[in-house]
Design a protein around this motif. Structure first.
Motif, short mmCIF file in Angstrom:
data_model
loop_
_atom_site.label_atom_id
_atom_site.label_comp_id
_atom_site.label_asym_id
_atom_site.label_seq_id
_atom_site.Cartn_x
_atom_site.Cartn_y
_atom_site.Cartn_z
N UNK A 1 0.82 -1.21 0.00
CA UNK A 1 0.00 0.00 0.00
C UNK A 1 0.86 1.27 0.00
N UNK A 2 1.93 1.27 0.76
CA UNK A 2 2.83 2.44 0.78
C UNK A 2 3.51 2.62 -0.57
N UNK A 3 3.88 1.52 -1.22
CA UNK A 3 4.47 1.60 -2.56
C UNK A 3 3.48 2.22 -3.54
N UNK A 4 2.23 1.81 -3.44
CA UNK A 4 1.21 2.38 -4.33
C UNK A 4 0.99 3.87 -4.04
N UNK A 5 1.07 4.26 -2.77
CA UNK A 5 0.92 5.69 -2.43
C UNK A 5 2.03 6.51 -3.09
N UNK A 6 3.23 5.94 -3.17
CA UNK A 6 4.35 6.65 -3.79
C UNK A 6 4.13 6.86 -5.29
N UNK A 7 3.52 5.90 -5.95
CA UNK A 7 3.35 6.01 -7.41
C UNK A 7 1.99 6.57 -7.80
N UNK A 8 1.06 6.59 -6.87
CA UNK A 8 -0.27 7.14 -7.13
C UNK A 8 -0.55 8.26 -6.14
N UNK A 9 0.12 9.39 -6.29
CA UNK A 9 -0.13 10.48 -5.34
C UNK A 9 -1.58 10.95 -5.42
#
Length: 186
Positions: A140-148
């Motif tokens: 989820x944190x990885x996705x937050x980085x790529x999907x601001x």
């Protein structure tokens, strides 16, 4: 107008097919392989429709399901076309793809059970993960980085400032929060 037409399978159905395929891989092909982390299982995290790439299989590209796939042996960003596709001689080939607000190298993969899809490794092997909660949180944190999160446009009466384009960081630098030209990490 929706990105999806009526003939495109549901997101849930495509992602469920992907998860079922990798669960079969785990139980049929990976049994006894020492890189498996027994504290982990196969799970799809944060999948949503993204834009496909026109010209590969059709003049107008179907959307692709994009998210993170966690398995006991790897965690990867995944791009799964809305419809199962043949391999099209793309297996093992590298393609630079947009994923959220970033661009990454994805490797083509295929199995008749799920069709063609592309993966971009985040972690492998998975021995450093204590359990699914930690793996899921990392995904989820990885996705937050790529999907601001979308930022609402501000109304301004002054002239727009000149914007400069930052170079695209390498995948490793991106996930370690380093930007090109920023120097060594603290």
């Amino acid at each position: 107008m929706s990105v999806l037409s009526h003939s495109v399978p549901s997101l849930d159905a495509r992602v469920a097919a992907l998860v079922a395929f990798y669960r079969r891989v785990q139980t049929e092909r990976m049994v006894g392989v020492p890189i498996l982390n027994p504290a982990l299982s196969v799970e799809a995290v944060g999948f949503q429709w993204g834009e496909g790439v026109a010209g590969e299989t059709a003049p107008e590209a179907d959307p692709v399901a994009e998210g993170v796939l966690i398995t006991p042996w790897f965690m990867s960003l995944v791009r799964l076309p809305a419809r199962a596709q043949g391999h099209g001689h793309r297996v093992g080939r590298s393609f630079v793809r947009d994923f959220g607000s970033e661009r990454f190298d994805f490797i083509g993969a295929h199995d008749p059970a799920v069709g063609y899809h592309e993966t971009c490794a985040l972690f492998s092997p998975m021995q450093d993960f204590a359990g699914m909660d930690q793996a899921r949180e990392t995904a989820l944190e990885s996705l937050k980085l790529v999907r601001p999160a979308a930022v609402p446009a501000a109304v301004s009466t002054t002239a727009s400032p000149v914007t400069t384009v930052e170079p695209v960081p390498s995948r490793r630098a991106f996930f370690l929060a380093r930007r090109p030209g920023a120097g060594a990490a603290p």
